[in-house]
Scaffold this active site. Structure first.
Site, short mmCIF file in Angstrom:
data_model
loop_
_atom_site.label_atom_id
_atom_site.label_comp_id
_atom_site.label_asym_id
_atom_site.label_seq_id
_atom_site.Cartn_x
_atom_site.Cartn_y
_atom_site.Cartn_z
N LYS A 35 -61.39 -1.77 -10.98
CA LYS A 35 -62.59 -1.18 -10.36
C LYS A 35 -63.49 -2.30 -9.84
CE LYS A 35 -64.82 -0.87 -14.88
NZ LYS A 35 -65.07 0.04 -16.01
N ARG A 130 -71.62 9.33 -22.20
CA ARG A 130 -71.63 9.08 -20.77
C ARG A 130 -70.75 10.17 -20.15
NH1 ARG A 130 -70.38 2.93 -19.08
NH2 ARG A 130 -68.31 3.84 -19.27
N TYR A 253 -88.96 -23.87 -5.17
CA TYR A 253 -90.03 -22.86 -5.07
C TYR A 253 -90.77 -22.72 -6.39
CZ TYR A 253 -88.12 -21.16 -0.63
OH TYR A 253 -87.71 -21.05 0.66
N MET A 301 -82.15 -18.98 -2.08
CA MET A 301 -81.16 -18.09 -1.46
C MET A 301 -79.84 -18.79 -1.17
SD MET A 301 -81.40 -15.86 2.04
CE MET A 301 -82.72 -14.80 1.53
C1 LIG Z 1 -64.28 -0.49 -17.06
C2 LIG Z 1 -63.51 0.31 -18.00
C3 LIG Z 1 -62.59 -0.32 -18.85
C4 LIG Z 1 -62.44 -1.82 -18.95
O1 LIG Z 1 -63.50 -2.35 -19.72
P1 LIG Z 1 -63.54 -3.90 -20.08
O2 LIG Z 1 -64.69 -4.03 -21.00
O3 LIG Z 1 -63.77 -4.63 -18.79
O4 LIG Z 1 -62.24 -4.23 -20.67
C5 LIG Z 1 -61.82 0.49 -19.66
N1 LIG Z 1 -61.94 1.82 -19.63
C6 LIG Z 1 -62.81 2.46 -18.83
C7 LIG Z 1 -62.91 3.93 -18.86
C8 LIG Z 1 -63.63 1.72 -17.99
O5 LIG Z 1 -64.50 2.35 -17.19
#
Ligand SMILES: *Cc1c(COP(=O)(O)O)cnc(C)c1O
Length: 362
Positions: A35, A130, A253, A301
C-alpha cells in the site's frame, strides 16, 4: 544536470527482508504489503525484490491494477475492501481478493453480478476499533456472506493495535480465537511487529509491511539491525556549498542555530520538499562520505545544513546519506532519523517526494 539528490531502492535488501519475515513462520504464506505505493518505494521499483511473496496486499484499486500490469497473476488483496459497488467489477475482472469489514460491503456483494465468486477476507474488530465487525456481529456477518452465491472461500482476518508494544496481542488474539474457533477458512493476523515478536501466531497468511522495507516495527526497543533487516531505501544528496562560521554566526531560517565556536558547514541539496522532515532538529544524524555527522539549523524547502567541522576532507560534491546505506557500506537507519523527527520510519519513507529521482539497484 538534475539536482544532486537520489533515492536508491535496494532489490537485494527487499529480498533479504522478505526471506527474514518468512523465516519467522513455519509455513505461512506471505502477503507483501505494498500500500501507499510500496511505502514510498514505488510498486514498480519494489516489485522485483518482492516477487517471492505469495501475494500483494494494498488498498488502492489503481495500485492493484499496477500490480496486475506488472504481470503478477497470483493473489492480490484489497485490505480495506471495496468503496463502492462498481469496484466489485474490477475485483471480478482482475481477480482481486477483498476484505469485507462492514455490512455495506456485504450489501454491495449481494447486488454484484458475477459469474465467478469472490475470495473474501472477513475482518473482525478485535479491539482496535478501526475496521471490522465486532466479535458479537462477526458470526452473523460470516453466515450472511457464506449464503451469497457471489462469495467463494471466506478467510478470517484481524489487525493488532499493539503488536509492537507493551500491551501486546494477547487480548485481541483471545477474542479472535474464541469467536472463530469452529469457523472454517484461512487465518491472517500478523503485521510486521507480530510476525517478528509473536511468531507463534504466524498462521496461514502473514502481512508484513514495514519490516520488508528494512525499518524496525518496534524501534527503539529493537533496531532494524537487531532484527536483521536491511534498508530497502537510501536517500542521498550532495553538498552544493560550504560556509565557514565564526562564533556567534547563525544558520538558516529563524537563526535557530548559533555557532558556539568556529565551524565549517555543508549545504546539502535536500529539503522538506524532497520528503526530509522539516521538524528534524539540529543534531539529527546524517552520513557525510559515510562518516557520521549531524544537521544544523532548520531544514528548508530545498536544502539542509550539516556540520563538517570534524570532517576536513568533506566539501563540495561530498555524498550525504540522509538515510540508508552510504556508498562505502556505512548504515544510517531511517528509524534514527524518524525518531529525531518524533515519528516513525513509515512516515518518512511514505513521504519521499515525487521530484526525487529513483534508481533501482540489483
Ligand atoms: C499496513 C497493514 C499491514 C502492515 O503493517 P506493518 O506494520 O507495516 O507491518 C498489515 N495489515 C494491514 C491490515 C495493514 O493495513
Amino acid at each position: 544536470m538534475p539536482r544532486p539528490i537520489l533515492a536508491t531502492i535496494h532489490t537485494a535488501a527487499l529480498r533479504h527482508n522478505l526471506a527474514r519475515c518468512r523465516a519467522q513462520t513455519a509455513d505461512a504464506r506471505l502477503w507483501a504489503i505494498v500500500k501507499a505505493n510500496a511505502y514510498g518505494h514505488g510498486i514498480e521499483h519494489a516489485f522485483e525484490g518482492l516477487r517471492a511473496a505469495d501475494g500483494f496486499a494494498l488498498l488502492d484499486l489503481d495500485e492493484a491494477q499496477r500490480v496486475r500490469a506488472l504481470g503478477w497473476r497470483g493473489p492480490v488483496l484489497l485490505l480495506e475492501g471495496v468503496f463502492e459497488l462498481r469496484d466489485l467489477e474490477l475485483c471480478s475482472r482482475l481477480d482481486l481478493w477483498h476484505t469485507v469489514h462492514c455490512n455495506e460491503q456485504i450489501d454491495m456483494l449481494a447486488s454484484h453480478k458475477t459469474n465467478v465468486p469472490h475470495r473474501v477476507f472477513l475482518k473482525m474488530n478485535s479491539g482496535m476499533n478501526r475496521l471490522g465487525f465486532t466479535p458479537e456481529r462477526y458470526r452473523s456477518a460470516w453466515t450472511r456472506l457464506n449464503a451469497l452465491p457471489q462469495v467463494d472461500e471466506i478467510s478470517l482476518i484481524t489487525h493488532f493495535s499493539d503488536a509492537d508494544g507493551e500491551r501486546g496481542v494477547a487480548s485481541q488474539m483471545a477474542v479472535f480465537a474464541s469467536v472463530t474457533r469452529d469457523l472454517p477458512g484461512e487465518r491472517s493476523v500478523c503485521n510486521s511487529a507480530a510476525t517478528l515478536r509473536h511468531s507463534q501466531l504466524a498462521s496461514d497468511w502473514v502481512r508484513p509491511g514495514i519490516a520488508i522495507y528494512g525499518s524496525s516495527p518496534d524501534f527503539p526497543q529493537h533496531s532494524a539491525a537487531e532484527w536483521d533487516l536491511q534498508p530497502a531505501m537510501t536517500l542521498t544528496a550532495k553538498i552544493i556549498a560550504t560556509q565557514d562560521l565564526m562564533p556567534g554566526d547563525s544558520v538558516g531560517y529563524g537563526s535557530t542555530f548559533v555557532a558556539a565556536q568556529a565551524m565549517r558547514i555543508g549545504i546539502v541539496a535536500c529539503g522538506y520538499a524532497d520528503g526530509y522532515p522539516r521538524v528534524c532538529p539540529s543534531g539529527t544524524p546524517v552520513l557525510v562520505d559515510g562518516a557520521r555527522s549531524s544537521t544544523i539549523g532548520r531544514v528548508s524547502m530545498d536544502m539542509l545544513v550539516v556540520d563538517l567541522t570534524a570532517l576536513p576532507q568533506a566539501g563540495f560534491g561530498s555524498e550525504v546519506t540522509l538515510w540508508g546505506r552510504a556508498r562505502g557500506g556505512a548504515l544510517l537507519s531511517i528509524d534514527e532519523v524518524a525518531h529525531s523527527a518524533g515519528t516513525v520510519g513509515y512516515e518518512l519513507m511514505c513521504a519521499l517526494a515525487q521530484r526525487v529521482p529513483v534508481q533501482v539497484q540489483a
